[in-house]
Scaffold this motif. Sequence first.
Motif, PDB file in Angstrom:
ATOM      1  N   TYR A 131     -10.497  -4.118  20.813  1.00 19.07           N
ATOM      2  CA  TYR A 131     -11.370  -5.339  21.238  1.00 19.07           C
ATOM      3  C   TYR A 131     -13.017  -4.973  20.754  1.00 19.07           C
ATOM      4  CZ  TYR A 131      -7.960  -6.668  24.899  1.00 19.07           C
ATOM      5  OH  TYR A 131      -7.160  -6.983  25.478  1.00 19.07           O
TER       6      TYR A 131
ATOM      7  N   ARG B 209       6.096  -5.648  24.913  1.00 22.95           N
ATOM      8  CA  ARG B 209       5.485  -4.271  24.768  1.00 22.95           C
ATOM      9  C   ARG B 209       5.196  -3.860  25.954  1.00 22.95           C
ATOM     10  NH1 ARG B 209       0.781  -5.234  22.262  1.00 22.95           N
ATOM     11  NH2 ARG B 209       1.006  -7.450  21.954  1.00 22.95           N
TER      12      ARG B 209
ATOM     13  N   THR C  22      -7.563 -16.168  19.815  1.00 20.21           N
ATOM     14  CA  THR C  22      -8.531 -15.232  18.826  1.00 20.21           C
ATOM     15  C   THR C  22      -9.721 -15.209  19.916  1.00 20.21           C
ATOM     16  OG1 THR C  22      -9.817 -17.481  18.363  1.00 20.21           O
ATOM     17  CG2 THR C  22      -8.210 -16.663  16.714  1.00 20.21           C
ATOM     18  N   ASP C  23      -9.560 -15.680  21.244  1.00 20.06           N
ATOM     19  CA  ASP C  23     -10.655 -15.520  22.211  1.00 20.06           C
ATOM     20  C   ASP C  23      -9.899 -14.929  23.695  1.00 20.06           C
ATOM     21  OD1 ASP C  23     -13.059 -17.856  23.374  1.00 20.06           O
ATOM     22  OD2 ASP C  23     -12.622 -15.642  23.728  1.00 20.06           O
ATOM     23  N   SER C  24     -10.107 -13.767  24.083  1.00 19.55           N
ATOM     24  CA  SER C  24      -9.190 -13.030  24.912  1.00 19.55           C
ATOM     25  C   SER C  24      -9.521 -13.615  26.412  1.00 19.55           C
ATOM     26  CB  SER C  24      -9.361 -11.552  24.822  1.00 19.55           C
ATOM     27  OG  SER C  24     -10.675 -10.964  25.246  1.00 19.55           O
TER      28      SER C  24
ATOM     29  N   TYR D 238       3.107  -0.878  27.999  1.00 22.92           N
ATOM     30  CA  TYR D 238       1.526  -0.471  28.084  1.00 22.92           C
ATOM     31  C   TYR D 238       1.448   0.822  28.742  1.00 22.92           C
ATOM     32  CZ  TYR D 238      -0.555  -4.577  25.486  1.00 22.92           C
ATOM     33  OH  TYR D 238      -0.828  -5.526  24.660  1.00 22.92           O
TER      34      TYR D 238
ATOM     35  N   HIS E 270     -13.370 -15.153  26.776  1.00 25.52           N
ATOM     36  CA  HIS E 270     -14.418 -14.177  26.749  1.00 25.52           C
ATOM     37  C   HIS E 270     -15.466 -14.669  25.897  1.00 25.52           C
ATOM     38  CE1 HIS E 270     -15.521  -9.658  25.449  1.00 25.52           C
ATOM     39  NE2 HIS E 270     -16.616 -10.657  25.577  1.00 25.52           N
ATOM     40  N   SER E 271     -15.501 -15.223  24.687  1.00 31.18           N
ATOM     41  CA  SER E 271     -16.717 -15.699  23.997  1.00 31.18           C
ATOM     42  C   SER E 271     -16.944 -17.280  24.344  1.00 31.18           C
ATOM     43  CB  SER E 271     -16.445 -15.493  22.488  1.00 31.18           C
ATOM     44  OG  SER E 271     -15.198 -15.989  22.023  1.00 31.18           O
TER      45      SER E 271
ATOM     46  N   ASP F  56      -4.245  -2.308  21.118  1.00 33.28           N
ATOM     47  CA  ASP F  56      -5.075  -3.530  21.602  1.00 33.28           C
ATOM     48  C   ASP F  56      -6.660  -3.090  21.177  1.00 33.28           C
ATOM     49  OD1 ASP F  56      -3.544  -5.342  24.411  1.00 33.28           O
ATOM     50  OD2 ASP F  56      -2.814  -4.701  22.373  1.00 33.28           O
TER      51      ASP F  56
ATOM     52  N   ILE G 189     -18.525  -6.144  25.176  1.00 32.04           N
ATOM     53  CA  ILE G 189     -18.116  -6.152  26.492  1.00 32.04           C
ATOM     54  C   ILE G 189     -18.915  -5.559  27.403  1.00 32.04           C
ATOM     55  CG2 ILE G 189     -16.165  -4.931  27.963  1.00 32.04           C
ATOM     56  CD1 ILE G 189     -14.135  -5.902  25.888  1.00 32.04           C
TER      57      ILE G 189
ATOM     58  N   PHE H 110     -16.436 -10.126  18.011  1.00 30.80           N
ATOM     59  CA  PHE H 110     -16.836 -10.412  19.658  1.00 30.80           C
ATOM     60  C   PHE H 110     -15.898 -11.448  20.069  1.00 30.80           C
ATOM     61  CE2 PHE H 110     -19.913 -10.526  22.974  1.00 30.80           C
ATOM     62  CZ  PHE H 110     -19.719 -11.835  23.665  1.00 30.80           C
ATOM     63  N   GLY H 111     -15.475 -10.985  21.401  1.00 30.97           N
ATOM     64  CA  GLY H 111     -14.444 -11.684  22.271  1.00 30.97           C
ATOM     65  C   GLY H 111     -13.103 -11.669  21.772  1.00 30.97           C
ATOM     66  N   GLN H 112     -12.794 -11.266  20.497  1.00 30.46           N
ATOM     67  CA  GLN H 112     -11.486 -11.148  20.242  1.00 30.46           C
ATOM     68  C   GLN H 112     -10.598  -9.954  20.529  1.00 30.46           C
ATOM     69  OE1 GLN H 112     -11.474 -12.141  15.978  1.00 30.46           O
ATOM     70  NE2 GLN H 112     -12.324 -13.968  16.301  1.00 30.46           N
ATOM     71  N   LYS H 113      -9.325 -10.095  20.524  1.00 26.53           N
ATOM     72  CA  LYS H 113      -8.319  -9.031  20.657  1.00 26.53           C
ATOM     73  C   LYS H 113      -7.321  -8.950  19.635  1.00 26.53           C
ATOM     74  CE  LYS H 113      -4.237  -8.728  23.312  1.00 26.53           C
ATOM     75  NZ  LYS H 113      -3.545  -8.985  24.814  1.00 26.53           N
TER      76      LYS H 113
ATOM     77  N   VAL I  30     -12.127  -7.261  31.981  1.00 24.64           N
ATOM     78  CA  VAL I  30     -11.906  -7.753  30.652  1.00 24.64           C
ATOM     79  C   VAL I  30     -10.855  -6.879  29.751  1.00 24.64           C
ATOM     80  CG1 VAL I  30     -14.227  -8.405  30.557  1.00 24.64           C
ATOM     81  CG2 VAL I  30     -13.670  -6.047  29.727  1.00 24.64           C
ATOM     82  N   ALA I  31     -10.510  -7.335  28.734  1.00 21.46           N
ATOM     83  CA  ALA I  31      -9.585  -6.727  27.761  1.00 21.46           C
ATOM     84  C   ALA I  31      -8.101  -6.627  28.527  1.00 21.46           C
ATOM     85  CB  ALA I  31      -9.944  -5.289  27.424  1.00 21.46           C
ATOM     86  N   PRO I  32      -7.720  -7.512  29.206  1.00 23.25           N
ATOM     87  CA  PRO I  32      -6.479  -7.462  29.969  1.00 23.25           C
ATOM     88  C   PRO I  32      -5.164  -7.586  28.832  1.00 23.25           C
ATOM     89  CG  PRO I  32      -7.127  -9.614  30.180  1.00 23.25           C
ATOM     90  CD  PRO I  32      -8.009  -8.902  29.352  1.00 23.25           C
ATOM     91  N   PHE I  33      -4.317  -6.762  29.341  1.00 19.95           N
ATOM     92  CA  PHE I  33      -3.159  -6.452  28.162  1.00 19.95           C
ATOM     93  C   PHE I  33      -1.989  -7.847  29.035  1.00 19.95           C
ATOM     94  CE2 PHE I  33      -4.280  -2.581  30.139  1.00 19.95           C
ATOM     95  CZ  PHE I  33      -3.788  -2.789  31.242  1.00 19.95           C
ATOM     96  N   TYR I  34      -2.550  -9.071  28.794  1.00 24.04           N
ATOM     97  CA  TYR I  34      -1.410  -9.893  28.994  1.00 24.04           C
ATOM     98  C   TYR I  34      -0.418  -9.868  27.736  1.00 24.04           C
ATOM     99  CZ  TYR I  34      -4.932 -12.484  26.471  1.00 24.04           C
ATOM    100  OH  TYR I  34      -5.882 -12.940  25.773  1.00 24.04           O
ATOM    101  N   GLN I  35       0.506 -10.554  27.637  1.00 22.69           N
ATOM    102  CA  GLN I  35       1.505 -10.929  26.584  1.00 22.69           C
ATOM    103  C   GLN I  35       1.803 -12.029  26.483  1.00 22.69           C
ATOM    104  OE1 GLN I  35       4.408  -7.477  25.225  1.00 22.69           O
ATOM    105  NE2 GLN I  35       3.579  -6.334  27.295  1.00 22.69           N
TER     106      GLN I  35
ATOM    107  N   TYR J 251      -5.768   0.803  25.269  1.00 22.11           N
ATOM    108  CA  TYR J 251      -4.353   0.391  25.508  1.00 22.11           C
ATOM    109  C   TYR J 251      -3.339   0.421  24.392  1.00 22.11           C
ATOM    110  CZ  TYR J 251      -7.269  -0.732  29.613  1.00 22.11           C
ATOM    111  OH  TYR J 251      -8.250  -1.017  30.487  1.00 22.11           O
TER     112      TYR J 251
END
Lengths: 268, 262
Positions: free
Chosen positions: B44, B140, A204-206, B142, A174-175, B42, B49, B81-84, A139-144, B127
């Motif tokens: 979250y 960017r 808005t949804d990772s 990381y 994710h959500s 970043d 999670i 929730f769920g957002q980055k 989770v929380a991957p840093f794709y750009q 990150y």
Amino acid sequence: MNIFFFLKTKGLKSEIGIAHFPPTRSKGYQANPAYVCAARIVQGKWFIQTLTFLAYGQSYAVKGEALNLSDDLLSQVVVFLSPKRLEGAYDELPSESAFTSTASWRANVRIVSPTTSTSYMAEYPGEMLDLKRGSNVSVAPFYQSGAGICAKVFIVNFSRQPIVKEGNVYIKLHSSQRILKHIKVMSNRVSCLDLTDVAVIDETDSLVVVSPDLAFIPIYFSQTQEGTHLSLEHSHPPASLMMYGLPDQKRAIARQMKSYFMRGIERA
Amino acid sequence: MLDVLQTARTFVNAYRFRKVKNAVFSDRFVWKNDSDWKTYFDLYHLGGILNPDFIEPYEVSIFFFDAAGKEICRKDIEVQFGQKQAVDVSLILKEKHQGSGTFLVFHKVAHDVIFGKSPSCLFERGYTSYQRRSDNSPLRSYVHGNLSNCALDIRTLKIKNTAKAGAKNYFNSQLMLDDCEFFELFLTNPIDAPLSFTAEFFDKEGVCIDKLQSRIPVQGLFSYSSQRSPSGIQRVKLTANFHLFRPAFFKYYTSHFDVLHG
């Protein structure tokens, strides 16, 4: 024994910078002779060759192009240090404690373009080589995302046994838990998956990268199309987001978390 | 025998946890801000999670420090929730705070909301990314957090580094530095006292070609820049009364830079 691997993607080179000294003072550590070895599976066995002897205190860059392999075969190669010269076919990768330490013994895994480079201090831990079954949630991957950016994720999976099997990787939101992609990958290699087309679906949804049947290390890579700018990093496993708690308590929390992200995905 | 060990481990963990049960933890991250550099983080909904049943929004507090260790500003951000969110640190620091320093990211949510009865605290390890305007690039670069174990008591909002000084040890970076034009390294202080250290720089023959000694103030930041190419430096060794005194490196190439931990 930790092993190291190449991150090969089209148009860019891959190197492994390997050092023959521990990162910190380790009680009882004695400097062993070190041979830099490379291995890949050939006809059901690990075929190992010794690349060079490495004196204590020295470092050596293993360049992927020097192995004269296609991109697909290079992605199946592992590199490690051995106290003995190894040549030939083996039933499994060696279990060596000679090059272990606290902190972990790492190598610098690099992706190289003509004008720049990106890297991280990598390891594929020996404990992961011995997993009988596995699954993973990243989770929380840093794709750009954005004009001119290519986003990818390397799925790194290796085992001590020379077994190649199919695994399933899903890219989800994710959500909403919506599955965006389902890709089949093979084990005992580094697979490169393109995230560029899904990175912009819902800002808005990772994204979440999930496998119900493959334990892997996810490494996220972004580049400009010309390769003039590169970025690379790995994501943390869930247990590292917790401070305190006994291992079995942390595993229970990680299992609960995995169960949520496995919704809608068939398990093997 | 195993039962005795398990009981002992449970007791020790419970004792340690009791001291920090109202705390959340953060690594210490590095910011760079000036006319060329931008820094992002970043962010979250970490609580959701770790516990997907926890979907309520909550507040994250980001504390910023200059290189001398002085707190310079604070920013509160709500996470969903769920957002980055890519938090633009440079927008927060603006022209008022330039150069480099550190920041901490605390998710202000009680541990039992996330972990129930399990004695665990939430830890932001995440990150940071950097962008250089002169690169004219949308990308960017990381790097993840660096094991600094800083705690915030969510009742009192007091910050405390929980790591302690130890026996003298070295960190012999296994990262080679002679493939780039020049490099910078950044060291943060993980303890609640000034931290003295020695840095030795070696060439590819293993000869020490530069050496320095310095001290990092509490909450502070040390930075070092090698000479422009070629510096002759292949690797660095850091000695301090701390177990894993690991720097963040910026390596500069022709068209871009790389950032990673040694």
